[in-house]
Design a protein around this motif. Structure first.
Motif, PDB file in Angstrom:
ATOM      1  N   TRP A  92       7.649   9.582   6.514  1.00 61.53           N
ATOM      2  CA  TRP A  92       6.206   9.310   6.418  1.00 61.53           C
ATOM      3  C   TRP A  92       5.944   8.314   5.277  1.00 61.53           C
ATOM      4  O   TRP A  92       6.673   8.345   4.270  1.00 61.53           O
ATOM      5  CB  TRP A  92       5.422  10.591   6.090  1.00 61.53           C
ATOM      6  CG  TRP A  92       5.219  11.562   7.196  1.00 61.53           C
ATOM      7  CD1 TRP A  92       4.113  11.698   7.971  1.00 61.53           C
ATOM      8  CD2 TRP A  92       6.124  12.601   7.631  1.00 61.53           C
ATOM      9  NE1 TRP A  92       4.262  12.755   8.859  1.00 61.53           N
ATOM     10  CE2 TRP A  92       5.492  13.316   8.674  1.00 61.53           C
ATOM     11  CE3 TRP A  92       7.405  12.981   7.244  1.00 61.53           C
ATOM     12  CZ2 TRP A  92       6.088  14.386   9.333  1.00 61.53           C
ATOM     13  CZ3 TRP A  92       8.012  14.048   7.897  1.00 61.53           C
ATOM     14  CH2 TRP A  92       7.358  14.730   8.927  1.00 61.53           C
ATOM     15  N   PRO A  93       4.878   7.514   5.386  1.00 62.19           N
ATOM     16  CA  PRO A  93       4.601   6.537   4.321  1.00 62.19           C
ATOM     17  C   PRO A  93       3.755   7.092   3.181  1.00 62.19           C
ATOM     18  O   PRO A  93       3.290   6.330   2.348  1.00 62.19           O
ATOM     19  CB  PRO A  93       3.859   5.422   5.063  1.00 62.19           C
ATOM     20  CG  PRO A  93       3.196   6.119   6.202  1.00 62.19           C
ATOM     21  CD  PRO A  93       4.012   7.320   6.557  1.00 62.19           C
ATOM     22  N   SER A  94       3.539   8.412   3.113  1.00 62.28           N
ATOM     23  CA  SER A  94       2.913   8.999   1.928  1.00 62.28           C
ATOM     24  C   SER A  94       3.070  10.515   1.973  1.00 62.28           C
ATOM     25  O   SER A  94       3.165  11.112   3.057  1.00 62.28           O
ATOM     26  CB  SER A  94       1.419   8.638   1.820  1.00 62.28           C
ATOM     27  OG  SER A  94       0.634   9.505   2.592  1.00 62.28           O
TER      28      SER A  94
ATOM     29  N   THR B 208       8.443   8.196  -5.378  1.00 64.94           N
ATOM     30  CA  THR B 208       7.614   6.993  -5.427  1.00 64.94           C
ATOM     31  C   THR B 208       8.508   5.832  -4.988  1.00 64.94           C
ATOM     32  O   THR B 208       9.736   5.908  -5.057  1.00 64.94           O
ATOM     33  CB  THR B 208       7.101   6.756  -6.862  1.00 64.94           C
ATOM     34  OG1 THR B 208       8.181   6.997  -7.779  1.00 64.94           O
ATOM     35  CG2 THR B 208       5.944   7.669  -7.193  1.00 64.94           C
TER      36      THR B 208
ATOM     37  N   SER C 293       0.830  -1.219   0.000  1.00 68.34           N
ATOM     38  CA  SER C 293       0.000   0.000   0.000  1.00 68.34           C
ATOM     39  C   SER C 293       0.863   1.267   0.000  1.00 68.34           C
ATOM     40  O   SER C 293       0.374   2.355  -0.300  1.00 68.34           O
ATOM     41  CB  SER C 293      -0.902  -0.002   1.233  1.00 68.34           C
ATOM     42  OG  SER C 293      -0.095  -0.063   2.399  1.00 68.34           O
ATOM     43  N   VAL C 294       2.134   1.144   0.352  1.00 67.33           N
ATOM     44  CA  VAL C 294       3.003   2.332   0.361  1.00 67.33           C
ATOM     45  C   VAL C 294       3.435   2.631  -1.073  1.00 67.33           C
ATOM     46  O   VAL C 294       4.110   1.830  -1.721  1.00 67.33           O
ATOM     47  CB  VAL C 294       4.235   2.115   1.275  1.00 67.33           C
ATOM     48  CG1 VAL C 294       5.244   3.233   1.115  1.00 67.33           C
ATOM     49  CG2 VAL C 294       3.792   2.015   2.729  1.00 67.33           C
ATOM     50  N   LYS C 295       2.997   3.765  -1.569  1.00 64.65           N
ATOM     51  CA  LYS C 295       3.298   4.129  -2.964  1.00 64.65           C
ATOM     52  C   LYS C 295       4.447   5.123  -3.036  1.00 64.65           C
ATOM     53  O   LYS C 295       5.081   5.279  -4.066  1.00 64.65           O
ATOM     54  CB  LYS C 295       2.069   4.765  -3.644  1.00 64.65           C
ATOM     55  CG  LYS C 295       0.816   3.907  -3.571  1.00 64.65           C
ATOM     56  CD  LYS C 295       0.945   2.645  -4.404  1.00 64.65           C
ATOM     57  CE  LYS C 295      -0.312   1.782  -4.325  1.00 64.65           C
ATOM     58  NZ  LYS C 295      -0.054   0.362  -4.305  1.00 64.65           N
ATOM     59  N   GLU C 296       4.637   5.871  -1.959  1.00 68.22           N
ATOM     60  CA  GLU C 296       5.766   6.800  -1.931  1.00 68.22           C
ATOM     61  C   GLU C 296       6.265   6.903  -0.498  1.00 68.22           C
ATOM     62  O   GLU C 296       5.539   6.584   0.447  1.00 68.22           O
ATOM     63  CB  GLU C 296       5.369   8.182  -2.464  1.00 68.22           C
ATOM     64  CG  GLU C 296       4.371   8.888  -1.622  1.00 68.22           C
ATOM     65  CD  GLU C 296       3.281   9.582  -2.438  1.00 68.22           C
ATOM     66  OE1 GLU C 296       2.307  10.008  -1.819  1.00 68.22           O
ATOM     67  OE2 GLU C 296       3.384   9.675  -3.662  1.00 68.22           O
TER      68      GLU C 296
ATOM     69  N   THR D 258      10.147  13.226  -1.721  1.00 65.26           N
ATOM     70  CA  THR D 258       8.891  12.447  -1.778  1.00 65.26           C
ATOM     71  C   THR D 258       8.904  11.492  -2.983  1.00 65.26           C
ATOM     72  O   THR D 258       8.014  11.551  -3.833  1.00 65.26           O
ATOM     73  CB  THR D 258       7.675  13.400  -1.889  1.00 65.26           C
ATOM     74  OG1 THR D 258       7.927  14.328  -2.968  1.00 65.26           O
ATOM     75  CG2 THR D 258       7.453  14.201  -0.641  1.00 65.26           C
TER      76      THR D 258
ATOM     77  N   LYS E 165       0.209  12.244   3.824  1.00 63.40           N
ATOM     78  CA  LYS E 165       0.302  12.279   5.298  1.00 63.40           C
ATOM     79  C   LYS E 165       1.257  13.390   5.734  1.00 63.40           C
ATOM     80  O   LYS E 165       1.023  14.074   6.727  1.00 63.40           O
ATOM     81  CB  LYS E 165       0.808  10.934   5.823  1.00 63.40           C
ATOM     82  CG  LYS E 165      -0.293   9.919   6.014  1.00 63.40           C
ATOM     83  CD  LYS E 165       0.165   8.829   6.960  1.00 63.40           C
ATOM     84  CE  LYS E 165      -0.732   7.622   6.957  1.00 63.40           C
ATOM     85  NZ  LYS E 165      -2.074   7.780   7.366  1.00 63.40           N
TER      86      LYS E 165
END
Ligand code: HEM
Length: 359
Positions: free
Chosen positions: A105-107, A144, A42-45, A142, A110
């Motif tokens: 951070w996982p996005s 991907t 689910s982590v895209k960036e 940030t 966020k």
């Protein structure tokens, strides 16, 4: 063992038919084991933010500026807080003391939410260089997830972005040869990752950065490495060996990168991780944080310059001497960024701070 039994650093969901050649030779088997972190699908960036303060003189005093930053991190609603952060510091060659918090951070969403809801963004935007007693800097990446790779020397190492992982690879095949960093980067399966050539001529003189707020645009395929070592768990004998054989050559390598921008390195900080409670450097955990014009420049230095070859050669002897008893922890994370995945802003910092050195 053959490579058939080894895992790939690239997780299955990011594997692609290659349009660029792999550097790994078909029968190569790495001489030792290394691993890569696996992030949730689910982590895209991934976001890595360096939020720092710069004092003209060295200081380890109780640092109210750093506590200002950590308060923004700790008091935001929990769902928006970084997954992990830690403070670090370095005294640079001008004698300035740079203390920063590195947060993950996982996005990007966020991170943005945190900036809004914690009050950080409005506070940052309102900082007035004329009334601040010291400098501030903000460097945010940030990328991907296909532009991010990790390698760790033992499966239990949790450093930097590894705090976001939900798994760990088995022994990976893409390490132990020059070019393996590129082979581990998912995006490099289909992209040469050429960057901007380091400019030999400086652009026109702008405002004095010590009295200005300066934003630096992102650069095509900027390569960032955070490469760390932790010898806090070593035996007295191993610690002595590390300090006598590895540490001095590592310092030389980091000073070379810091002082020789013509090789394509815009900035290199050799930082001590700092104890969040006391504000004092933890002298047994350090890392290099360096920004290169492109991945090829970082590869060229690591593969051919005496300073990294001394680090690399020293390590092979070190590892041979200790064998399975080695407890030194080594890790790195490398990211290669599109221009719009970078944010650099400096308020009242001297002209050699971070990407200000690229002007
Ligand atoms: C690769 C040792 C610090 C940059 C390597 C490798 C070793 C090594 C053994 C080969 C790894 C593998 O693929 O299995 C060390 C040691 C260090 C250290 C012992 C510190 C004590 C650094 C630092 C940087 C750096 C601080 C840069 C800031 C690189 C790069 C590669 C590499 C870019 C990958 C080269 C490639 O795959 O083409 N290092 N290193 N190293 N190192 Fe270091």
């Amino acid at each position: 063992m053959s490579t058939v039994n080894l895992d790939s650093a690239i997780p299955e969901h990011l594997r692609k038919d290659r349009t660029t050649p792999i550097k790994l030779s078909p029968n190569f088997v790495p001489p030792y084991a290394s691993y890569a972190s696996r992030f949730p699908e689910s982590v895209k960036e991934i976001v890595m933010a360096i939020i720092g303060v710069q004092y003209c003189t060295p200081t380890y005093s109780s640092d109210t500026a750093v506590s200002k930053i950590t308060k923004f991190l700790n008091t935001a609603p929990e769902s928006m807080r970084p997954t992990f952060w830690e403070p670090a510091a370095v005294t640079d060659p001008t004698g300035a003391y740079n203390a920063a918090v590195i947060a993950y951070w996982p996005s990007a969403g966020k991170y943005e939410q945190w900036g809004e809801k914690s009050g950080f963004k409005s506070w940052w935007d309102g900082l007035d260089v004329k009334s601040e007693p010291h400098g501030w800097f903000l460097e945010v990446f940030t990328p991907t997830v296909d532009r991010w790779e990790t390698v760790i020397s033992a499966q239990d190492i949790k450093e930097g972005s590894s705090h976001m992982r939900d798994g760990i690879s088995g022994d990976i095949k893409e390490h132990g040869y020059w070019g393996s960093m590129r082979d581990r980067l998912p995006i490099a399966q289909v992209d040469d990752l050429d960057g901007e050539k380091a400019e030999s001529e400086k652009s026109e003189k702008g405002p004095d950065p010590l009295n200005a707020r300066i934003r630096i645009p992102g650069k095509k395929n900027l390569a960032v490495i955070r490469s760390g070592q932790d010898w806090s768990g070593t035996s007295p004998e191993e610690r002595k060996l590390y300090l006598e054989t590895m540490h001095p050559v590592l310092i030389k390598g980091m000073e070379f990168l810091r002082d020789n921008p013509e090789i394509g390195c815009y900035s290199c900080r050799f930082m001590d991780v700092v104890d969040a409670e006391t504000g004092k450097p933890d002298k047994e955990r350090t890392f290099g944080l360096a920004y290169f014009n492109e991945l090829a420049s970082l590869e060229k230095w690591s593969k051919s310059h005496k300073t990294h070859l001394d680090i690399f050669g020293g390590f092979l002897k070190y590892a041979k001497k200790l064998g399975p008893d080695m407890t030194l922890k080594l890790w790195h994370e490398v990211l290669v960024l599109e221009p719009d995945q970078q944010y650099f802003e400096y308020i009242g910092c001297h002209g050699k701070t971070g990407m200000l050195g690229s002007l």
